[in-house]
Design an enzyme around this catalytic site. Structure first.
Site, PDB file in Angstrom:
ATOM      1  N   ASP A  43      35.653 -51.871 -23.034  1.00  0.00           N
ATOM      2  CA  ASP A  43      36.563 -51.335 -22.120  1.00  0.00           C
ATOM      3  C   ASP A  43      37.810 -50.848 -22.691  1.00  0.00           C
ATOM      4  OD1 ASP A  43      34.331 -51.739 -20.333  1.00  0.00           O
ATOM      5  OD2 ASP A  43      35.377 -52.768 -18.889  1.00  0.00           O
ATOM      6  N   HIS A 103      36.176 -55.821 -25.089  1.00  0.00           N
ATOM      7  CA  HIS A 103      37.368 -54.831 -24.794  1.00  0.00           C
ATOM      8  C   HIS A 103      37.969 -54.340 -26.240  1.00  0.00           C
ATOM      9  CE1 HIS A 103      37.463 -57.088 -21.179  1.00  0.00           C
ATOM     10  NE2 HIS A 103      38.122 -56.079 -20.589  1.00  0.00           N
TER      11      HIS A 103
END
Length: 381
Positions: A186, A341
């Site tokens: 992400d 992430h």
């Protein structure tokens, strides 16, 4: 003489297209062959499956400077003098003129294997001579004749050991229950996305990127590289600001549409895969989902949270967090969808996680639009 040349031409064409089976008693039928690319012997090994030679798609693309673009329903391949789209679920290949031709792919040792005949549709010619262990793909830049090529590399071309032909497995279909990983990142792209992609490439691992519109505009080259190297393209909105994204269902849709427009501008393709900021619960309620998902989007959350956003430089904590959750899912034969992430701190622990998962027999695949979405609301749209 002219009739003989014509016959040989037709036989070569049929072999390239995979319509002539390699004889069962040919040496190459039970061995891998080293692939020649123009005038050099590459490190690529081709494996024969039912008379068709398959090679790792990404390695072949690297050798021939092809562009691979991950789509929600397959992979777009561009290079040479043409392009085509390899469809998932053994759907064949869509050629530049819209024609669909049969073509299967499978995963072997974590690598997506595609028929070498892909190169024929992109304007390359293929040479094969089983008795000389010759398998070669070439374009107009090749200078050596096939005879000169086999003379030059005779010692290296002969296979060292036979292999057992594998049975093709469609990459988009579920692998061994609980042993297929869907790795997701992400908040990217970022200044360190290139290092992240280098790690994924080193371990030959597939991953899906849920990207932010603002970050795509700041790092366009990274977006293009993600697409070119065939990773999964997905959306995470534009701002990642709770008060803006969740201001209203219309605001959420506008962010996803805006991010998609940016992706389309940079890569030429769009996606229907989305992940909302902070996950879909509790904010992405039914009114939000009805507004966004009715536009064709598919909502994805995760079942393994690495907490890399929280633990940052504490690599041991991140590693143990991931593996503890993966091991719990293994008991129920559930495939892990891992949330990580696109940030610098993640780079330190990622190789360790990948090595462990591969050692335990996990394979890595992309999330695609034809899969049943995993989200906290159990919304299957």
């Amino acid at each position: 003489m002219r009739i003989k040349k014509t016959l040989l031409l037709f036989m070569s064409l049929f072999l390239i297209m995979g319509l002539v089976q390699v004889p069962a008693n040919a040496k190459a039928a039970s061995t891998t062959l080293k692939l020649g690319v123009n005038d050099k012997l590459s490190a690529i090994e081709a494996v024969s499956v039912k008379g068709t030679y398959y090679v790792p798609l990404r390695k072949l693309a690297d050798e021939l400077k092809w562009t691979l673009t991950g789509l929600t329903d397959g992979i777009h391949v561009a290079g040479g003098t043409g392009s085509l789209t390899l469809l998932s679920k053994d759907g064949g290949a869509v050629l530049k003129d819209g024609t669909t031709v049969p073509m299967s792919t499978f995963v072997q040792d974590g690598k997506l294997m595609a028929p070498l005949k892909v190169s024929a549709y992109l304007g390359y010619s293929i040479s094969y001579a089983g008795d000389k262990y010759l398998l070669r793909v070439k374009d107009g830049s090749a200078l050596l004749t096939d005879a000169a090529y086999t003379d030059k590399y005779a010692a290296e071309l002969k296979p060292k050991a036979p292999v057992v032909p594998v049975t093709p497995v469609t990459p988009a279909e579920p692998g061994k229950p609980g042993r297929t990983v869907y790795l997701t990142f992400d908040d990217g792209p970022s200044a360190t996305t290139g290092e992240l992609l280098d790690i994924l490439h080193k371990y030959d691992v597939q991953a899906t990127f849920f990207m932010l519109g603002n970050n795509m505009n700041e790092h366009p080259a990274q977006v293009k590289r993600i697409a070119k190297e065939g990773y999964g393209l997905a959306l995470h909105g534009v701002t990642h600001r709770k008060e803006k994204f969740y201001a209203s269902p219309a605001a959420a849709l506008a962010e996803m549409s805006g991010a998609n427009a940016t992706l389309k501008k940079l890569t030429g393709v769009s996606t229907t895969l989305i992940r909302t900021p902070y996950g879909s619960k509790p904010y992405f309620t039914k009114s939000f989902r009805d507004k966004v998902l009715t536009q064709g989007y598919h909502l994805w959350d995760w079942n393994v949270d690495s907490y890399d956003w929280k633990y940052k430089q504490n690599s041991d904590r991140i590693y143990n967090t991931v593996m503890d959750q993966v091991n719990k899912l293994k008991a129920s034969k559930t495939n892990p969808v891992i949330l990580m992430h696109d940030q610098k701190a993640t780079l330190k622990v990622l190789p360790r996680i990948l090595e462990k998962l591969k050692k335990e027999g996990y394979t890595f695949k992309l999330i695609t639009k034809d899969m049943e979405p995993l989200n906290f609301w159990k919304d299957k749209r």
